[in-house]
Design a protein around this motif. Structure first.
Motif, short mmCIF file in Angstrom:
data_model
loop_
_atom_site.label_atom_id
_atom_site.label_comp_id
_atom_site.label_asym_id
_atom_site.label_seq_id
_atom_site.Cartn_x
_atom_site.Cartn_y
_atom_site.Cartn_z
N THR A 1 5.09 28.10 10.59
CA THR A 1 5.98 28.58 11.61
C THR A 1 5.21 29.79 12.52
OG1 THR A 1 7.03 30.34 10.18
CG2 THR A 1 8.15 27.95 10.50
N PRO B 1 5.50 23.01 11.17
CA PRO B 1 5.61 21.91 10.04
C PRO B 1 5.90 20.65 10.45
CG PRO B 1 6.15 24.12 9.63
CD PRO B 1 6.05 24.22 11.08
N ALA B 2 6.92 20.38 11.37
CA ALA B 2 7.50 19.25 11.58
C ALA B 2 6.72 18.43 12.83
CB ALA B 2 8.93 19.38 11.88
N ASP C 1 4.47 16.20 15.34
CA ASP C 1 3.87 15.15 15.25
C ASP C 1 2.47 15.24 15.63
OD1 ASP C 1 3.09 12.42 14.53
OD2 ASP C 1 3.97 11.65 16.10
N LEU D 1 -1.77 24.11 4.79
CA LEU D 1 -0.38 24.39 4.69
C LEU D 1 0.06 25.49 4.16
CD1 LEU D 1 -0.20 20.59 2.94
CD2 LEU D 1 0.06 21.18 5.40
N ILE E 1 6.79 25.52 4.32
CA ILE E 1 6.95 24.21 4.37
C ILE E 1 7.59 23.60 3.16
CG2 ILE E 1 5.70 21.99 4.46
CD1 ILE E 1 3.21 23.60 5.95
N ASP E 2 8.54 22.68 3.22
CA ASP E 2 9.12 22.20 2.13
C ASP E 2 8.37 21.00 1.52
OD1 ASP E 2 9.70 20.14 3.81
OD2 ASP E 2 11.71 20.51 4.48
N THR F 1 7.68 18.01 3.77
CA THR F 1 7.01 18.12 4.94
C THR F 1 5.37 17.96 4.39
OG1 THR F 1 8.45 19.34 6.07
CG2 THR F 1 6.07 19.55 6.57
N GLN G 1 4.57 14.32 3.89
CA GLN G 1 4.23 13.67 5.00
C GLN G 1 2.75 14.09 5.49
OE1 GLN G 1 6.94 15.08 8.16
NE2 GLN G 1 8.75 14.36 6.96
N TRP G 2 2.17 15.09 5.24
CA TRP G 2 0.70 15.68 5.67
C TRP G 2 -0.15 14.84 4.45
CZ3 TRP G 2 -1.07 17.60 9.74
CH2 TRP G 2 -0.41 18.19 10.80
#
Length: 232
Positions: free
Chosen positions: A13, A38-39, A41, A54, A59-60, A63, A66-67
């Motif tokens: 963030t 973090p979110a 694209d 990261l 970051i949860d 997420t 996803q990376w």
């Protein structure tokens, strides 16, 4: 800036402290440094090597996964995590995803820069004690792979692996082309066999006994058309 060296992509963030960190990296690293929410694209660019850093504080787990999937799909992308609490936290994260580098909250900035340069050169960056623990961890997983795992069926193993990616019952059903009721029935049987009571406990059990779940790459969702062919 040396674009050939690659780029550092900081996933976190945006705040004043982040900007100070970015300014420091710009001064110390001979390559571009970018920040991505973090979110967001993010789409790949020209440099052959992209080092994704990261921020574990912002970051949860979903997420991060996803990376993890993105790195599996894009050649030249390296994942590392920073702001990890301690070595136990690093083991927990490494058991769930493929990281080449680990940085702790207590690491001084010069050490972080040294580690980032090492990662950009294509080497690992983590302590010897952490590597030893991970080798022992994966040896246990290898031993477990040679014996039945609590009577779980192949389909149940698929589903418990998907739980580790943060997939919902609906997403699991879409990936496996079954109904949500069937997924719930499988989850009931899985929980009973491995003696857990919820999804979080099941994911923790899987990490200890099965290892990190593979990225869900190459599956089509229900009603999704197949990829276009190039005619060959």
């Amino acid at each position: 800036m040396n674009q050939d060296k690659g780029i550092v992509l900081l996933v976190t963030t945006s705040n004043p402290q982040t900007q100070l960190f970015i300014d420091y990296l710009h001064q110390q690293l001979d390559c571009p440094v970018s920040v991505v929410a973090p979110a967001a694209d993010w789409k790949g660019r020209d440099p052959a090597r992209v080092l994704v850093l990261l921020d574990a504080d912002h970051i949860d787990e979903a997420t991060m996964q996803q990376w993890h999937v993105k790195a599996a799909e894009e050649a030249g992308m390296t994942l590392a995590a920073f702001n990890l609490r301690d070595e136990d936290h690093a083991v927990e994260v490494l058991s769930a995803m493929n990281l080449q580098g680990v940085f702790y909250r207590s690491d001084p900035l010069p050490l972080i820069c040294k580690g980032l340069n090492t990662l950009l050169e294509g080497y690992l960056w983590m302590s010897r004690s952490l590597m030893t623990r991970m080798i022992q961890f994966f040896r246990r997983q290898q031993l477990n792979s040679y014996r039945p795992v609590c009577g779980l069926t192949h389909r149940e193993l698929e589903i418990i692996a998907m739980l580790g990616t943060g997939a919902s019952n609906t997403e699991i059903a879409d990936q496996l082309f079954v109904s949500e009721h069937t997924v719930k029935s499988h989850l009931y049987n899985i929980f009973r066999k491995i003696k857990v009571h919820n999804r979080i406990q099941a994911v923790n059990w899987a990490r200890q006994n099965l290892g990190a779940p593979p990225p869900l790459v190459g599956r089509r969702r229900r009603n999704e058309p197949p990829a276009a062919s190039n005619g060959h």
